[in-house]
Design a protein around this motif. Structure first.
Motif, short mmCIF file in Angstrom:
data_model
loop_
_atom_site.label_atom_id
_atom_site.label_comp_id
_atom_site.label_asym_id
_atom_site.label_seq_id
_atom_site.Cartn_x
_atom_site.Cartn_y
_atom_site.Cartn_z
N LYS A 127 -1.33 4.12 9.22
CA LYS A 127 -0.10 3.40 8.89
C LYS A 127 -0.31 2.41 7.75
O LYS A 127 0.58 2.21 6.92
N LEU A 128 -1.48 1.79 7.71
CA LEU A 128 -1.78 0.86 6.62
C LEU A 128 -1.81 1.61 5.30
O LEU A 128 -1.20 1.18 4.32
N GLY A 129 -2.51 2.75 5.25
CA GLY A 129 -2.57 3.53 4.02
C GLY A 129 -1.20 4.00 3.59
O GLY A 129 -0.85 3.94 2.40
N ASP A 130 -0.39 4.44 4.55
CA ASP A 130 0.96 4.90 4.23
C ASP A 130 1.80 3.76 3.66
O ASP A 130 2.55 3.93 2.68
N GLN A 133 0.69 2.89 0.07
CA GLN A 133 1.15 3.89 -0.90
C GLN A 133 2.66 3.80 -1.09
O GLN A 133 3.15 3.95 -2.22
N SER A 134 3.39 3.54 -0.03
CA SER A 134 4.84 3.42 -0.14
C SER A 134 5.24 2.19 -0.97
O SER A 134 6.18 2.25 -1.76
N ASP A 140 -4.77 3.24 -5.80
CA ASP A 140 -5.30 2.72 -7.06
C ASP A 140 -4.36 1.69 -7.67
O ASP A 140 -4.81 0.67 -8.23
N ASP A 141 -3.05 1.95 -7.59
CA ASP A 141 -2.10 0.98 -8.13
C ASP A 141 -2.15 -0.33 -7.33
O ASP A 141 -2.04 -1.42 -7.90
N PHE A 142 -2.30 -0.21 -6.01
CA PHE A 142 -2.44 -1.42 -5.20
C PHE A 142 -3.68 -2.21 -5.62
O PHE A 142 -3.61 -3.44 -5.79
N LYS A 143 -4.80 -1.54 -5.80
CA LYS A 143 -6.02 -2.23 -6.20
C LYS A 143 -5.86 -2.93 -7.54
O LYS A 143 -6.39 -4.02 -7.76
N LYS A 144 -5.10 -2.31 -8.44
CA LYS A 144 -4.88 -2.94 -9.74
C LYS A 144 -4.03 -4.20 -9.59
O LYS A 144 -4.35 -5.25 -10.18
N LYS A 168 7.18 -6.40 5.30
CA LYS A 168 6.79 -5.69 4.09
C LYS A 168 5.46 -6.21 3.55
O LYS A 168 5.07 -7.35 3.80
N LEU A 169 4.77 -5.35 2.83
CA LEU A 169 3.53 -5.74 2.18
C LEU A 169 3.82 -6.41 0.85
O LEU A 169 4.74 -6.03 0.13
N LYS A 170 2.98 -7.39 0.52
CA LYS A 170 3.12 -8.07 -0.76
C LYS A 170 1.77 -8.61 -1.19
O LYS A 170 0.98 -9.07 -0.35
#
Length: 239
Positions: A127-130, A133-134, A140-144, A168-170
């Motif tokens: 669920k964290l990975g999903d 990505q969502s 990779d975009d998250f890491k950037k 939501k993630l931020k």
């Protein structure tokens, strides 16, 4: 209402909208040992840095917090409750408690958010990975985005992945030893439950990486404890 009762009441109100990380309950004025040997994160983070960072810097925050509480005649010693309601404390005591309680809380989380390379998941899963990505299009975009938050933080501070009050993630960042649970200090839009944080104070990386903060951040991804991050995410969203 006395100060102790006020802190408890205010913290309860805060946690109605922000989920307190499960790995941070009852943070009194003691320091847990590292959950791995100081050399366990090499070659990405060197043993000497870990020894000094944990044994000197983190330990100093705890000592100074105890001194600040004693000077202010505050008996409350739960650092987590202190940081979530700093504005309720005597104004003259707020800077020292903010800096040192924040330093204690942030570092207690930080050690758990790292693990020896190869000892667990190599990236966010389930669920964290999903959710990552969502929210960020790709890992990779998250890491950037996260790396930019750490690289562009002027001076000392932290980069954070948080779960906001609406689930939501931020990605955000804070100066010095502030963190996203500090209501009344951090802007409302950046409040949330930290599930991953990166220390970008120079003492966290300078012995090995000198002024190359981006190199430190790039190497740090190798030792992120994704299992711990996933656990924090599940707790924050209540699943």
């Amino acid at each position: 209402m006395n100060r102790r009762a006020f802190i408890h009441t205010s913290t309860a109100a805060l946690t109605g909208s922000l989920f307190v990380p499960s790995n941070s309950r009852a943070l009194d004025l003691t320091q847990a040992p590292l959950p791995y040997a100081p050399e366990a994160l090499e070659p990405h983070i060197d043993a000497l840095t870990m020894t000094i960072h944990h044994g000197k810097h983190h330990a100093a925050y705890i000592t100074k917090l105890g001194d600040a509480l004693k000077a202010a005649s505050i008996s409350k010693t739960d650092a987590l409750e202190l940081i979530t309601d700093i504005r309720s404390l005597p104004a003259a005591s707020q800077p020292a408690i903010r800096n040192n309680a924040g330093g204690h809380v942030n570092h207690t989380w930080f050690w758990k958010w790292m693990a020896p390379a190869g000892s667990g998941p190599q990236g966010p899963e389930g669920k964290l990975g999903d959710a990552i990505q969502s929210t960020f299009t790709s890992i990779d975009d998250f890491k950037k985005v996260f790396g930019d938050a750490g690289t562009k933080r002027f001076g000392s501070g932290w980069a954070w992945l948080i779960v906001t009050k609406d689930g939501k993630l931020k990605v955000t960042s804070t100066p010095n030893q502030d963190n996203p649970l500090m209501k009344g200090i951090v802007e409302e839009a950046d409040l949330g439950t930290p599930i991953l944080g990166l220390d970008v104070w120079e003492h966290a990386y300078y012995l090995k990486y000198q002024n190359k903060r981006p190199d430190y951040i790039a190497a740090w991804w190798n030792v992120v404890n994704w299992a711990e991050v996933a656990k924090g995410y599940a707790a924050a969203i209540g699943k």
